[in-house]
Enzyme design. Structure first.
Site, PDB file in Angstrom:
ATOM      1  N   ASP A   1       0.822  -1.202   0.000  1.00 38.59           N
ATOM      2  CA  ASP A   1       0.000   0.000   0.000  1.00 38.59           C
ATOM      3  C   ASP A   1       0.862   1.261   0.000  1.00 38.59           C
ATOM      4  OD1 ASP A   1      -2.637   1.431   0.538  1.00 38.59           O
ATOM      5  OD2 ASP A   1      -1.492   2.024   2.313  1.00 38.59           O
TER       6      ASP A   1
ATOM      7  N   GLU B   1       1.204  -0.155  -4.939  1.00 42.49           N
ATOM      8  CA  GLU B   1       0.426   1.064  -5.152  1.00 42.49           C
ATOM      9  C   GLU B   1       1.412   2.209  -4.982  1.00 42.49           C
ATOM     10  OE1 GLU B   1      -3.407   3.567  -3.434  1.00 42.49           O
ATOM     11  OE2 GLU B   1      -2.077   2.518  -2.055  1.00 42.49           O
TER      12      GLU B   1
END
Length: 622
Positions: free
Chosen positions: A271, A304
């Site tokens: 993330d 990401e």
């Protein structure tokens, strides 16, 4: 591990946390450089005994205690300010009920794997299905859904973060104990059973991991390990984690290795790595993973990354299996692709969508050809600073494409899905692009049957933090024209209200209802086409060209690995558009049309409104 003689029990031995020894005792180790004294309090045992930990060099404390698996314990830490707190183990493999409760000693060998010889699947076969474990009924609830997902054509589920967070309702990005599966979802063995079942069905399991911050409640590291954080760099979640520290780097590397080696997950989605200050740590992580994973086993790392760092992604030589050629990570979530498609589908231009609204058809063509839309150009939503790196050299499989995900639905004020925002024909056309393009597709839970259920932002904080989260979320939407009026912002659901979570649980498709049944059948058909016609041709595939089609579409072509040419024609406008015939072959090569007559229109050089046509030109036999 080898396929001929696989192990059936797996454990990853970490240099910290609780480790059950062969004689039944447990070794515990904690990095507490700001502590002057550390004790282990054993709970749920007569007299609640305590054991003093021995100080070791570089801020470590260690002890071997005469307890085994199932024991509850806490650390009692006195810091240099003379303050004593009772805290959970930051590397606990399980918690008793919640973050405030004690940690539990876990013996990873207790689970016997039924599919221990599973070696994963090649990356290009991936069809991702992102889900929230709590919204689907915990680990057991997700496990029960796996057979229907496998029949649909899903080859990999992606779990939103499962690390222990405060309370029982959370997206998972507020986790504070990243080694412990969330107790409200189930036990460590139940999570392993979920993964084991998926492998038996031929499905991979990916886990979303958060290495860029801890949640705002239940993180005690500041009490005894202030060097875990920087005091000179801030992130949207507070002080940046200090990846310059060897102990910090190792903490998160060991977390990744635990999920991959002990829980046997097939991949990790990291993330928001743009919030990790030391980029070299990402390379170190990937190198350690490669050194640890058994030969012949497929393990995939996905990012990401707001920075669009193409240099982190594997190049064509790596994808072809010849080694070398680029970075260390299989792919990145393609937010550029989502954002431009969202503008074209909905007409929305607020906030970050403004960066794609000036020429959306041209931007879509660039996404289809190159992967990233922003490859170093100034971005209007980043103070016109350059964003991204050139990505033309990367294969299409270096990008995960999606129409919806937890962020893009849940960060809307009312969590609406595209089924509530977009004309059905346009959404069908976009679905065809998603599932038949050479980029790796991802669906969000319920998307496969056209769910109308919202996915809202939910937490289970209390007191002042609950108030701050509720009001902070409402302030975030003040920049949107629809919520300029404070009274309108009051309508935004309270994240801490249990009803907000319950409204976000999608349930199951009603097979007696023709609309969701039609969605399911279409998704199944598209995925069947992908697996038979697209996936076998993906190795060595490369983009040929892409051009804008009118003001709301594009034509893109790829040379596939077997020499065939895949052509995708999309028109999301409300009127038919003229098609340059030089880029389109004979309609007899039709692979799919989202609406009847779409391919026939190409014969007269017209593409119908809200339609997608996919053509596959295979090479003539020699």
């Amino acid at each position: 591990m080898t396929a001929s003689a696989p192990l059936s029990r797996f454990a990853h031995d970490m240099p910290f946390g609780a480790h059950v020894l062969a004689d039944g005792t447990t070794r515990l180790r904690l990095w507490a450089p700001d502590a002057t004294e550390v004790w282990i309090d054993i709970q749920h045992i007569d007299d609640n005994p305590a054991f003093r930990m021995d100080a070791e060099p570089d801020g470590w404390y260690a002890a071997v205690v005469p307890v085994g698996a199932g024991t509850c314990y806490r650390y009692r830490v006195t810091n240099r300010d003379g303050v004593t707190l009772s805290v959970p183990d930051p590397a606990a493999r399980a918690q008793w009920q919640d973050v405030p409760g004690p940690s539990i000693v876990v013996d990873p060998h207790s689970y016997r794997w039924q599919h221990a010889d599973w070696c994963g699947r090649p990356w290009h076969e991936t069809v991702l299905y992102e889900l929230h474990v709590g919204a689907l009924g915990g680990f057991n609830g997700v496990q029960a859904r796996l057979p229907e997902l496998a029949r649909l054509g899903i080859t990999a589920i992606e779990l939103m973060p499962v690390g222990e967070f405060p309370g029982a309702r959370n997206w998972g990005y507020d986790g504070v104990l990243p080694f412990a599966p969330e107790a409200s979802y189930g036990t460590p063995d139940e999570l392993k059973a979920l993964i084991d079942t998926a492998h038996g069905l031929g499905m991979m399991v990916f886990l979303d991991v958060v290495y860029n911050h801890f949640g705002p409640d239940g993180n005690y590291l500041h009490h005894y390990a202030r060097r875990f954080f920087r005091d000179d760099v801030r992130t949207p979640w507070g002080a940046a984690i200090d990846f310059r520290m060897p102990q910090v780097r190792e903490f998160f590397i060991q977390n990744a290795l635990m999920w991959l080696m002990e829980y046997r997950v097939d991949g990790l989605r990291l993330d928001a790595v743009h919030a990790i200050t030391e980029r070299d740590w990402l390379g170190e992580l990937a190198a350690r993973v490669r050194l640890s994973v058994e030969p012949g086993r497929h393990v995939h790392l996905v990012l990401e990354n707001e920075h669009n760092a193409a240099s982190l992604l594997k190049g064509p030589d790596t994808v072809a299996g010849t080694g070398g050629g680029g970075g260390d990570f299989e792919a990145q979530w393609n937010d550029d692709g989502h954002n431009v498609l969202h503008v074209l589908l909905t007409g929305e231009r607020d906030a970050y969508y403004a960066a794609y609204a000036d020429a959306p058809a041209q931007r879509l063509a660039r996404v289809l050809q190159d992967g990233f839309c922003y490859q170093g150009e100034p971005s209007p939503i980043h103070d016109n600073a350059p964003r991204g790196e050139p990505s033309t050299h990367l294969p299409p499989t270096a990008f995960v494409l999606f129409l919806q995900n937890h962020d893009q639905i849940g960060n809307r004020a009312f969590g609406e899905r595209l089924t509530q925002l977009v004309h059905p024909d346009a959404l069908h056309a976009a679905q065809a692009l998603l599932l038949l393009s050479p980029q790796i597709p991802m669906l969000f839970m319920g998307e496969e049957w056209g769910s109308l259920c919202p996915f809202l932002y939910f937490t289970s904080h209390h007191g002042a933090l609950a108030d701050a989260v509720r009001e902070g979320r409402r302030r975030e939407f003040a920049k949107f024209a629809a919520f300029a009026d404070p009274q309108q912002r009051e309508r935004i659901p309270d994240p801490n209200d249990a009803r907000t979570f319950l409204a976000s649980c999608p349930g199951e498709a009603d097979a007696a209802n023709p609309e969701p049944l039609g969605w399911l059948n279409r998704t199944h058909r598209l995925l069947a086409l992908r697996h038979t016609e697209i996936v076998p041709r993906l190795p060595n595939a490369r983009a040929l060209d892409a051009v804008a089609l009118g003001h709301a579409g594009a034509i893109a072509r790829w040379r596939m690995g077997d020499g065939s040419v895949l052509t995708l024609i999309l028109n999301l406008a409300t009127q038919a558009v003229a098609v340059p015939t030089a880029l389109v072959g004979s309609p007899v090569d039709l692979l799919y049309e989202s609406r009847e007559g779409g391919a026939a229109g190409l014969a007269v050089h017209r593409m119908p409104e809200r339609a997608c046509v996919v053509l596959l030109h295979t090479p003539s036999p020699a």
